[in-house]
Scaffold this motif. Sequence first.
Motif, PDB file in Angstrom:
ATOM      1  N   GLY A 162       0.813  -1.196   0.000  1.00 55.76           N
ATOM      2  CA  GLY A 162       0.000   0.000   0.000  1.00 55.76           C
ATOM      3  C   GLY A 162       0.853   1.255   0.000  1.00 55.76           C
ATOM      4  N   ILE A 163       0.234   2.361  -0.354  1.00 55.45           N
ATOM      5  CA  ILE A 163       0.908   3.653  -0.382  1.00 55.45           C
ATOM      6  C   ILE A 163       0.626   4.366   0.936  1.00 55.45           C
ATOM      7  CG2 ILE A 163       1.039   5.892  -1.533  1.00 55.45           C
ATOM      8  CD1 ILE A 163       0.041   4.444  -4.078  1.00 55.45           C
ATOM      9  N   PRO A 164       1.656   4.638   1.751  1.00 48.15           N
ATOM     10  CA  PRO A 164       1.429   5.325   3.025  1.00 48.15           C
ATOM     11  C   PRO A 164       1.300   6.824   2.809  1.00 48.15           C
ATOM     12  CG  PRO A 164       3.755   4.820   2.778  1.00 48.15           C
ATOM     13  CD  PRO A 164       3.067   4.276   1.544  1.00 48.15           C
ATOM     14  N   LEU A 165       0.330   7.423   3.458  1.00 47.11           N
ATOM     15  CA  LEU A 165       0.081   8.847   3.304  1.00 47.11           C
ATOM     16  C   LEU A 165      -0.222   9.481   4.646  1.00 47.11           C
ATOM     17  CD1 LEU A 165      -2.366   8.697   0.265  1.00 47.11           C
ATOM     18  CD2 LEU A 165       0.016   9.437   0.172  1.00 47.11           C
ATOM     19  N   ARG A 166       0.089  10.765   4.744  1.00 40.87           N
ATOM     20  CA  ARG A 166      -0.351  11.571   5.869  1.00 40.87           C
ATOM     21  C   ARG A 166      -1.368  12.573   5.332  1.00 40.87           C
ATOM     22  NH1 ARG A 166       4.824  13.013   9.809  1.00 40.87           N
ATOM     23  NH2 ARG A 166       4.867  10.985  10.867  1.00 40.87           N
ATOM     24  N   LEU A 167      -2.599  12.468   5.793  1.00 42.08           N
ATOM     25  CA  LEU A 167      -3.669  13.355   5.349  1.00 42.08           C
ATOM     26  C   LEU A 167      -3.726  14.546   6.299  1.00 42.08           C
ATOM     27  CD1 LEU A 167      -6.363  10.605   4.647  1.00 42.08           C
ATOM     28  CD2 LEU A 167      -4.753  11.625   3.018  1.00 42.08           C
ATOM     29  N   ALA A 168      -3.194  15.677   5.862  1.00 38.75           N
ATOM     30  CA  ALA A 168      -3.023  16.839   6.737  1.00 38.75           C
ATOM     31  C   ALA A 168      -4.349  17.552   7.003  1.00 38.75           C
ATOM     32  CB  ALA A 168      -2.034  17.816   6.109  1.00 38.75           C
ATOM     33  N   HIS A 169      -4.444  18.154   8.185  1.00 38.54           N
ATOM     34  CA  HIS A 169      -5.564  19.025   8.523  1.00 38.54           C
ATOM     35  C   HIS A 169      -5.028  20.230   9.265  1.00 38.54           C
ATOM     36  CE1 HIS A 169      -5.427  17.850  12.787  1.00 38.54           C
ATOM     37  NE2 HIS A 169      -5.265  16.601  12.382  1.00 38.54           N
ATOM     38  N   ARG A 170      -5.803  21.296   9.302  1.00 42.00           N
ATOM     39  CA  ARG A 170      -5.412  22.483  10.059  1.00 42.00           C
ATOM     40  C   ARG A 170      -6.156  22.499  11.390  1.00 42.00           C
ATOM     41  NH1 ARG A 170      -8.033  24.437   5.889  1.00 42.00           N
ATOM     42  NH2 ARG A 170      -6.180  25.347   4.984  1.00 42.00           N
ATOM     43  N   GLY A 171      -5.491  23.033  12.389  1.00 43.28           N
ATOM     44  CA  GLY A 171      -6.126  23.194  13.679  1.00 43.28           C
ATOM     45  C   GLY A 171      -6.442  21.890  14.371  1.00 43.28           C
ATOM     46  N   PRO A 172      -7.204  21.954  15.464  1.00 42.76           N
ATOM     47  CA  PRO A 172      -7.565  20.741  16.196  1.00 42.76           C
ATOM     48  C   PRO A 172      -8.481  19.862  15.359  1.00 42.76           C
ATOM     49  CG  PRO A 172      -8.808  22.609  17.024  1.00 42.76           C
ATOM     50  CD  PRO A 172      -7.796  23.170  16.086  1.00 42.76           C
ATOM     51  N   TYR A 173      -8.351  18.566  15.534  1.00 40.96           N
ATOM     52  CA  TYR A 173      -9.207  17.601  14.824  1.00 40.96           C
ATOM     53  C   TYR A 173      -9.722  16.602  15.843  1.00 40.96           C
ATOM     54  CZ  TYR A 173     -10.942  14.392  11.291  1.00 40.96           C
ATOM     55  OH  TYR A 173     -11.758  13.606  10.509  1.00 40.96           O
ATOM     56  N   LEU A 174     -11.022  16.635  16.100  1.00 33.71           N
ATOM     57  CA  LEU A 174     -11.628  15.724  17.066  1.00 33.71           C
ATOM     58  C   LEU A 174     -12.036  14.459  16.323  1.00 33.71           C
ATOM     59  CD1 LEU A 174     -12.233  15.747  20.084  1.00 33.71           C
ATOM     60  CD2 LEU A 174     -14.555  16.491  19.535  1.00 33.71           C
ATOM     61  N   ALA A 175     -11.150  13.478  16.343  1.00 41.04           N
ATOM     62  CA  ALA A 175     -11.344  12.283  15.527  1.00 41.04           C
ATOM     63  C   ALA A 175     -12.396  11.341  16.098  1.00 41.04           C
ATOM     64  CB  ALA A 175     -10.016  11.530  15.393  1.00 41.04           C
ATOM     65  N   GLY A 176     -12.568  11.319  17.428  1.00 41.88           N
ATOM     66  CA  GLY A 176     -13.455  10.349  18.051  1.00 41.88           C
ATOM     67  C   GLY A 176     -14.861  10.319  17.476  1.00 41.88           C
ATOM     68  N   PRO A 177     -15.554  11.465  17.410  1.00 47.30           N
ATOM     69  CA  PRO A 177     -16.915  11.443  16.875  1.00 47.30           C
ATOM     70  C   PRO A 177     -16.986  11.014  15.412  1.00 47.30           C
ATOM     71  CG  PRO A 177     -16.569  13.417  18.189  1.00 47.30           C
ATOM     72  CD  PRO A 177     -15.228  12.762  18.033  1.00 47.30           C
TER      73      PRO A 177
END
Length: 471
Positions: A204-219
């Motif tokens: 597979g191709i490993p990637l980092r999917l960037a975001h800005r600021g806080p990211y609340l992943a749980g919900p």
Amino acid sequence: MRDQGTDEDTRYEAVRSRDARFDGVFFFAVETTGIYCRPSCPAVTPKRANVRFFATAAAAQGSGFRACRRCRPDAVPGSAEWNARADVVGRAVRLIADGVVDREGVAGLAGRLGYSARQVQRQLTAELGAGPVALARAQRAHTARVLVQTTGLPITEIAFASGFASVRQFNDTIRAVYASTPSELRAAAPKHGRNRRTATPNAGIPLRLAHRGPYLAGPVFDLLEHEAVPGIEEVSGPPGARTYRRTLRLPYGTGIVAVDERPGAPRTGLGAHPGGWLDARLHLTDPRDLTTAVQRLRRLFDLDADPYAVDERLAADPRLAPLVAARPGLRSPGTADPEELAVRALTGRTEAERLVRRYGKALDAPCGSLTHLFPEPAVLAGAEPGGTLGALTAALADGAVRLDPGADRDDAQDALRSVPGLDARTVADIRTRALGDPDVAPPGLDVPDSWRPWRSYALNHLRAAGEWESR
């Protein structure tokens, strides 16, 4: 609205303070070095007289500036403005990000938008400082750099996987954008990139999917786990360390993606949380689908949102203020497949599972519990033509309802409302997630105008707090 001079003074202050909130919102270039950067670049702040500002990386590249090797401005999240806007420029940017120019050319892009190629060129250049070809070129260059520095794929394969028409075009673009050859880029990869360069198509191709600021992943992962349809999706692992996996139907082939939940308590305050990323791995039957697959994941996880703008507006409301304080960086998830989402919004999870088992296309190489693709609208319309499901899938199949990234949201909503039996709540759900509209208020809920233009996010806060149920 502030005049251009004031806007540029404000932007320069953002550069001086290295304010990561503006990464991707604009770029600045330094005339004395010939380099362009993101606002949070850690390098010494240049003199104001030597700085130029650009709306896009493509515009900076078109003016002869090359990407900074220190801050890698091409890797920032996309501007939330272009995903939120419903006009032709916003629609065009979303289609270009989905790879339409690479697949269909500028004529194909213009045809999808209902404008002439000249009109599209003029409007994009006026607002973004770059036309569709330049925007697509900048995207191809970024895709190529990621593949060069994080995988062991051969350079020739990377060239075509990135969307370039030839190896020569690929080499020329990399030299122009990064002032390096592909081999030099690979040798200069950061340590984490060198460690991961052993990745191969089988791994597979490993990637980092960037975001800005806080990211609340749980919900987000909670929702995906609750909705997961066996055969095409699965969520594994304990809360805080879950992995979401699903199958993808793509323009040239199929794919399987895995995205990891990235825990961590969001911090607030200027510069306290510049952003981060979600780790992902892509398995593609055709590497040309990489750009499209990445963009669809970004829409699914709402990675191009501006949490600073969302939270600031919603926190001004007394009802929402404590909810925003408790969950900074809450996102409004979209979808990786708009037509699939529309069908699932109508049928629900249990019926969607039946449709997958009965009509879904089996993968040539199943991967664990992932065995099928969700059935295409034309297949469903032919197999089960009756009722609301048949009407909806027929409308999706013949183009009467368009939900692609370039679709006009109001036109799509009107078309959905004309589908017999499709209720207003389902139409609102489709508009929110399939069309990525950040400002949808469902019928029957009294939502104040002060929540605009982020009503979709406001409802997610109410849902997370148990104060509202979508169904």
